[in-house]
Design a protein around this motif. Structure first.
Motif, PDB file in Angstrom:
ATOM      1  N   SER A 118      18.822  14.262 -12.695  1.00 18.81           N
ATOM      2  CA  SER A 118      19.775  14.160 -11.584  1.00 18.81           C
ATOM      3  C   SER A 118      19.638  12.812 -10.879  1.00 18.81           C
ATOM      4  CB  SER A 118      19.556  15.302 -10.591  1.00 18.81           C
ATOM      5  OG  SER A 118      19.759  16.556 -11.212  1.00 18.81           O
ATOM      6  N   ALA A 119      18.410  12.363 -10.694  1.00 14.48           N
ATOM      7  CA  ALA A 119      18.188  11.051 -10.085  1.00 14.48           C
ATOM      8  C   ALA A 119      18.729   9.956 -11.003  1.00 14.48           C
ATOM      9  CB  ALA A 119      16.705  10.840  -9.811  1.00 14.48           C
TER      10      ALA A 119
ATOM     11  N   ALA B 283      21.737  10.709  -8.052  1.00 13.10           N
ATOM     12  CA  ALA B 283      21.285  11.391  -6.833  1.00 13.10           C
ATOM     13  C   ALA B 283      20.088  10.658  -6.239  1.00 13.10           C
ATOM     14  CB  ALA B 283      20.914  12.838  -7.141  1.00 13.10           C
ATOM     15  N   ARG B 284      20.142  10.369  -4.960  1.00 13.68           N
ATOM     16  CA  ARG B 284      19.036   9.682  -4.290  1.00 13.68           C
ATOM     17  C   ARG B 284      18.431  10.511  -3.166  1.00 13.68           C
ATOM     18  NH1 ARG B 284      19.290   7.514  -8.274  1.00 13.68           N
ATOM     19  NH2 ARG B 284      19.335   5.292  -8.784  1.00 13.68           N
ATOM     20  N   GLN B 285      18.861  11.766  -3.061  1.00 13.35           N
ATOM     21  CA  GLN B 285      18.285  12.694  -2.090  1.00 13.35           C
ATOM     22  C   GLN B 285      17.830  13.934  -2.842  1.00 13.35           C
ATOM     23  OE1 GLN B 285      20.749  12.301   1.957  1.00 13.35           O
ATOM     24  NE2 GLN B 285      22.088  12.760   0.247  1.00 13.35           N
ATOM     25  N   VAL B 286      16.575  14.299  -2.664  1.00 15.57           N
ATOM     26  CA  VAL B 286      16.020  15.511  -3.266  1.00 15.57           C
ATOM     27  C   VAL B 286      15.680  16.461  -2.133  1.00 15.57           C
ATOM     28  CG1 VAL B 286      14.202  16.477  -4.719  1.00 15.57           C
ATOM     29  CG2 VAL B 286      15.049  14.154  -5.165  1.00 15.57           C
TER      30      VAL B 286
ATOM     31  N   LEU C 132      10.387   8.653  -9.569  1.00 16.98           N
ATOM     32  CA  LEU C 132      11.744   8.634  -9.025  1.00 16.98           C
ATOM     33  C   LEU C 132      12.145   7.217  -8.647  1.00 16.98           C
ATOM     34  CD1 LEU C 132      11.361  11.776  -6.753  1.00 16.98           C
ATOM     35  CD2 LEU C 132      12.900  11.599  -8.726  1.00 16.98           C
TER      36      LEU C 132
ATOM     37  N   CYS D 256      14.871   6.747  -3.482  1.00 11.70           N
ATOM     38  CA  CYS D 256      15.023   8.193  -3.300  1.00 11.70           C
ATOM     39  C   CYS D 256      14.330   8.649  -2.018  1.00 11.70           C
ATOM     40  CB  CYS D 256      14.412   8.949  -4.482  1.00 11.70           C
ATOM     41  SG  CYS D 256      15.604   9.452  -5.730  1.00 11.70           S
TER      42      CYS D 256
ATOM     43  N   SER E  60      23.114  14.550  -4.086  1.00  7.12           N
ATOM     44  CA  SER E  60      21.775  15.083  -3.835  1.00  7.12           C
ATOM     45  C   SER E  60      21.412  16.064  -4.938  1.00  7.12           C
ATOM     46  CB  SER E  60      21.725  15.765  -2.460  1.00  7.12           C
ATOM     47  OG  SER E  60      22.785  16.704  -2.336  1.00  7.12           O
TER      48      SER E  60
END
Length: 301
Positions: free
Chosen positions: A95-96, A100-103, A119, A123, A178
């Protein structure tokens, strides 16, 4: 991270109820870490186990278990948690890699992905859990002088409270993609609480976001009360998982997400056992039979 159960699910730290299950998962990750054919590495896991009075006697290596992999808890069940860790690690990394940069870790427990995973440097990992759980984790990690690989934001709030509001005050951006994990969480929540959580994730996510969660499909959880996994967990470490799981009807969260424009897929853990060449396989009276891992991605409108 609690349902309406009688076994101290409101305990603030990790010394009872659902909090204690975070230590069970940590011990399982420690056992997995030390295997010669490890699926996932978590160098911090055994330190959590050793720091909590409730579990200082638990094994952190399979060699410490007299019957080794034949032990239903520290063999098969621990391997299940190791496999789940690896599968969700891969999901977060994919996903990253897709932007996506928010977990967001829902019911983060003793998750150390902010410390373990490679990551992207920009992130941010948001860890939502009760204050006592996060405080215990912080104390252990500080004692190890551990430093996260990316920005890490603990969000000390109970998931029965306004966790969405709390997340919004610490820098989470709902307009940016995210990736969310609800690892070993939803079956502790009453059905309406699960529905609210999934609805809220949908409301707080932009196209390109992803969600992974674990579900149980059994209509009668008590039918597996005498299964080797649940029996061994009660006998060896005093955790009665079936008292902690919510017994009410479960919502179709995967179907709800699909109806809102998410692509979803549902898998048995055994599929990943076969893919990786190690992990649990089906057996009679299997407490894992109804477990499903659901992966969802939010599509552009």
């Amino acid at each position: 991270m609690a349902g309406t159960t009688p076994q101290h699910t409101d305990a603030e730290g990790v010394d009872g109820g659902v909090g204690l299950t975070a230590l069970l998962v940590a011990a399982s990750r420690a056992v997995e870490t030390h295997r010669h054919d490890s699926l996932a590495q978590d160098a911090y896991a055994e330190h959590f186990v050793r720091a909590a009075p409730a579990c200082t006697h638990w094994p952190v290596r399979i060699e410490e278990v007299p019957d080794g992999d034949d032990n239903p808890l520290w063999g098969r069940f621990a391997r299940y948690f190791g496999l789940r860790t690896r599968v969700l690690d891969d999901f977060v990394l994919r996903s990253a890699g897709a932007g996506a940069r928010q977990v967001v870790l829902l019911g983060a427990g003793l998750d150390t992905r902010a410390f373990r995973l490679d990551l992207p440097s920009d992130c941010v990992v948001f860890e939502i859990d009760r204050a006592g759980v996060l405080a215990f984790k912080e104390q252990v990690l500080r004692g190890l002088s551990a430093a996260p690989e990316v920005k890490r934001v603990p969000v000390p709030v109970d998931l029965r409270e306004d966790w969405a509001g709390a997340l919004g005050t610490v820098g989470y951006d709902p307009a940016a993609p995210s990736v969310w994990l609800a690892e070993g969480l939803l079956f502790y929540l009453p059905g309406p609480a699960e529905t609210y959580l999934v609805d809220t994730v949908d409301r707080l996510t932009a196209a390109g976001s992803a969600l992974a969660f674990e579900a149980k499909l059994e209509k009668d959880l008590l039918a597996y009360r005498d299964s080797p996994i649940y029996t061994a967990t009660r006998r060896l470490i005093g955790i009665d998982l079936l008292r902690l799981f919510d017994k009410g009807p479960r919502p179709d969260s995967a179907g709800a997400l699909a109806a809102r424009g998410w692509s979803t897929s549902m898998h048995t853990p055994f599929e990943f056992t076969r893919r990786h060449g190690r992990g649990p396989l089906p057996e009679p009276n299997d407490a894992l039979k109804g477990n499903r891992w659901v992966f969802a991605r939010k599509l552009a409108p």
